[in-house]
Design an enzyme around this catalytic site. Structure first.
Site, PDB file in Angstrom:
ATOM      1  N   PHE A  12     -14.197  20.232  -7.226  1.00  0.00           N
ATOM      2  CA  PHE A  12     -14.448  21.378  -8.109  1.00  0.00           C
ATOM      3  C   PHE A  12     -13.600  21.276  -9.390  1.00  0.00           C
ATOM      4  O   PHE A  12     -14.139  21.087 -10.496  1.00  0.00           O
ATOM      5  CB  PHE A  12     -14.159  22.657  -7.312  1.00  0.00           C
ATOM      6  CG  PHE A  12     -13.985  23.901  -8.131  1.00  0.00           C
ATOM      7  CD1 PHE A  12     -14.881  24.235  -9.131  1.00  0.00           C
ATOM      8  CD2 PHE A  12     -12.906  24.757  -7.881  1.00  0.00           C
ATOM      9  CE1 PHE A  12     -14.717  25.396  -9.882  1.00  0.00           C
ATOM     10  CE2 PHE A  12     -12.734  25.921  -8.609  1.00  0.00           C
ATOM     11  CZ  PHE A  12     -13.633  26.228  -9.624  1.00  0.00           C
ATOM     12  N   ASP A  32     -12.446   9.265  -5.521  1.00  0.00           N
ATOM     13  CA  ASP A  32     -12.718  10.350  -4.571  1.00  0.00           C
ATOM     14  C   ASP A  32     -13.292   9.736  -3.296  1.00  0.00           C
ATOM     15  O   ASP A  32     -14.120   8.822  -3.374  1.00  0.00           O
ATOM     16  CB  ASP A  32     -13.736  11.339  -5.188  1.00  0.00           C
ATOM     17  CG  ASP A  32     -13.632  12.721  -4.571  1.00  0.00           C
ATOM     18  OD1 ASP A  32     -13.798  12.835  -3.333  1.00  0.00           O
ATOM     19  OD2 ASP A  32     -13.375  13.690  -5.313  1.00  0.00           O
ATOM     20  N   THR A  36     -14.650  16.195   0.708  1.00  0.00           N
ATOM     21  CA  THR A  36     -15.045  17.537   0.236  1.00  0.00           C
ATOM     22  C   THR A  36     -15.579  17.488  -1.199  1.00  0.00           C
ATOM     23  O   THR A  36     -16.183  18.449  -1.654  1.00  0.00           O
ATOM     24  CB  THR A  36     -13.877  18.553   0.322  1.00  0.00           C
ATOM     25  OG1 THR A  36     -12.763  18.059  -0.433  1.00  0.00           O
ATOM     26  CG2 THR A  36     -13.451  18.793   1.753  1.00  0.00           C
ATOM     27  N   TYR A  63      -4.882   0.278  -6.643  1.00  0.00           N
ATOM     28  CA  TYR A  63      -4.784  -0.759  -7.673  1.00  0.00           C
ATOM     29  C   TYR A  63      -5.950  -0.620  -8.647  1.00  0.00           C
ATOM     30  O   TYR A  63      -7.109  -0.576  -8.243  1.00  0.00           O
ATOM     31  CB  TYR A  63      -4.799  -2.175  -7.054  1.00  0.00           C
ATOM     32  CG  TYR A  63      -4.775  -3.226  -8.128  1.00  0.00           C
ATOM     33  CD1 TYR A  63      -3.584  -3.562  -8.762  1.00  0.00           C
ATOM     34  CD2 TYR A  63      -5.963  -3.817  -8.576  1.00  0.00           C
ATOM     35  CE1 TYR A  63      -3.561  -4.473  -9.799  1.00  0.00           C
ATOM     36  CE2 TYR A  63      -5.945  -4.731  -9.612  1.00  0.00           C
ATOM     37  CZ  TYR A  63      -4.742  -5.057 -10.217  1.00  0.00           C
ATOM     38  OH  TYR A  63      -4.730  -5.954 -11.259  1.00  0.00           O
ATOM     39  N   SER A  76      -7.414  16.535  -2.563  1.00  0.00           N
ATOM     40  CA  SER A  76      -6.953  17.311  -1.403  1.00  0.00           C
ATOM     41  C   SER A  76      -8.065  18.245  -0.960  1.00  0.00           C
ATOM     42  O   SER A  76      -8.858  18.694  -1.786  1.00  0.00           O
ATOM     43  CB  SER A  76      -5.740  18.181  -1.756  1.00  0.00           C
ATOM     44  OG  SER A  76      -5.319  18.910  -0.603  1.00  0.00           O
ATOM     45  N   LYS A  92      -2.178  13.882   5.006  1.00  0.00           N
ATOM     46  CA  LYS A  92      -2.031  12.513   4.504  1.00  0.00           C
ATOM     47  C   LYS A  92      -2.217  12.425   2.989  1.00  0.00           C
ATOM     48  O   LYS A  92      -1.490  11.718   2.307  1.00  0.00           O
ATOM     49  CB  LYS A  92      -3.033  11.578   5.202  1.00  0.00           C
ATOM     50  CG  LYS A  92      -2.589  11.195   6.620  1.00  0.00           C
ATOM     51  CD  LYS A  92      -3.633  10.367   7.332  1.00  0.00           C
ATOM     52  CE  LYS A  92      -3.713   8.964   6.781  1.00  0.00           C
ATOM     53  NZ  LYS A  92      -4.751   8.162   7.496  1.00  0.00           N
ATOM     54  N   TYR A 146      -1.562  22.279   4.817  1.00  0.00           N
ATOM     55  CA  TYR A 146      -1.756  22.259   3.357  1.00  0.00           C
ATOM     56  C   TYR A 146      -0.447  22.588   2.641  1.00  0.00           C
ATOM     57  O   TYR A 146       0.005  21.844   1.771  1.00  0.00           O
ATOM     58  CB  TYR A 146      -2.837  23.279   2.999  1.00  0.00           C
ATOM     59  CG  TYR A 146      -3.229  23.329   1.540  1.00  0.00           C
ATOM     60  CD1 TYR A 146      -3.765  22.215   0.904  1.00  0.00           C
ATOM     61  CD2 TYR A 146      -3.097  24.511   0.817  1.00  0.00           C
ATOM     62  CE1 TYR A 146      -4.144  22.272  -0.429  1.00  0.00           C
ATOM     63  CE2 TYR A 146      -3.480  24.575  -0.517  1.00  0.00           C
ATOM     64  CZ  TYR A 146      -3.999  23.460  -1.135  1.00  0.00           C
ATOM     65  OH  TYR A 146      -4.385  23.536  -2.457  1.00  0.00           O
ATOM     66  N   ARG A 187     -14.234  29.835   0.883  1.00  0.00           N
ATOM     67  CA  ARG A 187     -13.354  30.670   0.060  1.00  0.00           C
ATOM     68  C   ARG A 187     -14.070  31.947  -0.347  1.00  0.00           C
ATOM     69  O   ARG A 187     -15.296  32.028  -0.363  1.00  0.00           O
ATOM     70  CB  ARG A 187     -12.835  29.883  -1.141  1.00  0.00           C
ATOM     71  CG  ARG A 187     -11.699  28.980  -0.682  1.00  0.00           C
ATOM     72  CD  ARG A 187     -11.045  28.269  -1.795  1.00  0.00           C
ATOM     73  NE  ARG A 187     -11.883  27.174  -2.248  1.00  0.00           N
ATOM     74  CZ  ARG A 187     -11.444  26.222  -3.045  1.00  0.00           C
ATOM     75  NH1 ARG A 187     -10.202  26.225  -3.465  1.00  0.00           N
ATOM     76  NH2 ARG A 187     -12.225  25.246  -3.404  1.00  0.00           N
TER      77      ARG A 187
HETATM   78  N1  UDP Z   1     -11.529  36.286   2.637  1.00  0.00           N
HETATM   79  C1  UDP Z   1     -12.372  37.292   3.074  1.00  0.00           C
HETATM   80  N2  UDP Z   1     -13.653  36.946   3.435  1.00  0.00           N
HETATM   81  C2  UDP Z   1     -14.124  35.676   3.367  1.00  0.00           C
HETATM   82  C3  UDP Z   1     -13.261  34.652   2.911  1.00  0.00           C
HETATM   83  C4  UDP Z   1     -11.962  34.997   2.554  1.00  0.00           C
HETATM   84  O1  UDP Z   1     -11.985  38.481   3.163  1.00  0.00           O
HETATM   85  O2  UDP Z   1     -15.297  35.447   3.720  1.00  0.00           O
HETATM   86  C5  UDP Z   1     -10.152  36.655   2.251  1.00  0.00           C
HETATM   87  C6  UDP Z   1      -9.072  35.809   2.905  1.00  0.00           C
HETATM   88  O3  UDP Z   1      -8.692  36.368   4.146  1.00  0.00           O
HETATM   89  C7  UDP Z   1      -7.965  35.871   1.872  1.00  0.00           C
HETATM   90  C8  UDP Z   1      -8.706  35.970   0.547  1.00  0.00           C
HETATM   91  O4  UDP Z   1     -10.019  36.417   0.863  1.00  0.00           O
HETATM   92  O5  UDP Z   1      -7.167  37.016   2.058  1.00  0.00           O
HETATM   93  C9  UDP Z   1      -8.790  34.656  -0.218  1.00  0.00           C
HETATM   94  O6  UDP Z   1      -9.248  33.681   0.666  1.00  0.00           O
HETATM   95  P1  UDP Z   1      -9.640  32.210   0.214  1.00  0.00           P
HETATM   96  O7  UDP Z   1     -10.125  31.496   1.430  1.00  0.00           O
HETATM   97  O8  UDP Z   1     -10.552  32.272  -0.950  1.00  0.00           O
HETATM   98  O9  UDP Z   1      -8.314  31.526  -0.322  1.00  0.00           O
HETATM   99  P2  UDP Z   1      -6.751  31.707  -0.058  1.00  0.00           P
HETATM  100  O10 UDP Z   1      -6.282  32.459  -1.238  1.00  0.00           O
HETATM  101  O11 UDP Z   1      -6.514  32.469   1.216  1.00  0.00           O
HETATM  102  O12 UDP Z   1      -6.256  30.329   0.009  1.00  0.00           O
END
Ligand code: UDP
Length: 317
Positions: A12, A32, A36, A63, A76, A92, A146, A187
């Site tokens: 992304f 890459d 992902t 290289y 990552s 890793k 992570y 996310r």
């Molecule tokens: N979250 C949510 N519903 C979803 C996905 C994420 O409520 O379907 C919440 C998650 O619990 C967190 C926030 O949204 O509090 C951001 O989550 P994300 O996975 O985008 O990234 P993070 O900031 O946690 O790495």
């Protein structure tokens, strides 16, 4: 202008960075392993003679022939769902991958930029987070793979700087969103938008009172580019300080998509940070950078992108 190597360049943020460096006149080598990342993010660049793609796992020795003026280490897994699926690869690439990329930077006398993360602050006990905050991380929790790989990556980067004099930059990237996120990366931005346009319930985790601060991709790329060109060796927060509760974010998505979806509350994942907001004073001061794109404008672009993607895949529900 020079030649840069971008690891994770089909991801992304990586793919947007490849574009930006090409636009600035650089030659770009994109590495890459596509676990992902996605070739669709960079296929429009293949016709550009200054762009080269190599499918490669950067946890192995790197290289590349010829001169290289910079290496930007973006490779990552970056979404909680992905790093839970690939915990060992995540560890890793942050550790071995960063070591290989730093060794490569040293050999080429190139500038090294590490894509670090707000996750190094863990579930922070101070809000907003400044670069001098040490964080609150559960190293053996599910997010530890992570968080700790990135904390190690920062330590390794500073060690190469102090020991070998490598010119380094460390970007602590806060939540970033925009076109080319995977709809299924788990996310919150792609999840809510895709649920809303499919008429499915928006899955708010916990009671939705946890906060995040969302930065649009174009602002992030500008920040990363300025950081690369700067001489700042110590970490710099990059993100948008516009902090929002997740449940309020869900409501904005419903409004902007004109969706009739309901909100459905689910269990809060383990160690989910309760607050997150960058203090960007340092970036403002040394990079003259701050986000310009409003949350509403950024979201509209992102919604447009996901609608188009759904149309193309022929899915209606
Ligand atoms: N979250 C949510 N519903 C979803 C996905 C994420 O409520 O379907 C919440 C998650 O619990 C967190 C926030 O949204 O509090 C951001 O989550 P994300 O996975 O985008 O990234 P993070 O900031 O946690 O790495």
């Amino acid at each position: 202008m020079g030649r840069v190597v971008i690891t994770g360049g089909a991801g992304f943020i990586g793919s947007h960075l490849c574009e930006r460096f090409l636009k600035e006149g650089y030659e770009v080598v994109c590495l890459d392993n596509l676990i992902t990342g996605d070739l669709r993010n960079i296929k429009h660049l293949f016709k550009n003679k200054k762009f080269e793609f190599v499918e490669y796992d950067v946890t192995n020795y790197i290289y590349i022939d010829g001169k290289v003026s910079g290496i930007l280490h973006l490779a990552s897994c970056a979404s909680p769902v992905d790093y839970l699926r690939f915990p060992i690869q995540t560890l890793k690439v942050g550790s071995l991958g960063t070591h290989k990329a730093l060794g490569f930077a040293m050999a080429k006398k190139a500038v090294f930029l590490l894509a670090s993360t707000s996750e190094i602050y863990g579930d922070p006990l101070v809000n907003p987070q400044k670069e001098n905050y040490w964080g609150n991380v559960n190293c053996i929790g599910p997010r530890g793979v992570y968080d700790e790989s990135k904390r190690f990556a920062e330590a390794m980067t500073m060690a190469y700087h102090y020991t070998h004099g490598v010119a380094v930059r460390i970007a602590r990237i806060f939540n970033t969103y925009g076109p080319r996120m995977r709809p299924d990366d788990g996310r919150v931005v792609p999840a809510f938008i895709n649920q809303a346009i499919a008429g499915k319930p928006l899955t708010v985790f916990g009671d939705g009172s946890q906060t995040r601060s969302f930065c649009y991709i174009d602002d992030m790329v500008e920040g990363l580019f300025r950081l690369f060109k700067s001489s700042a060796a110590t970490p710099v927060n990059l993100g948008n300080p516009d902090e929002k509760r997740i449940v309020d974010f869900a409501k904005v998505v419903l409004k902007l998509t004109k969706s009739k979806s309901k909100i459905s509350y689910r269990k809060l994942p383990v160690d989910d940070p309760k607050v997150r907001c960058p203090d960007i004073g340092k970036a403002k001061r040394i990079l003259r950078w701050e986000p310009k794109i409003s949350f509403e404008d950024g979201l509209k672009e992102t919604i447009k992108y996901f609608r188009k993607l759904r149309g193309r895949s022929g899915r209606r529900n």
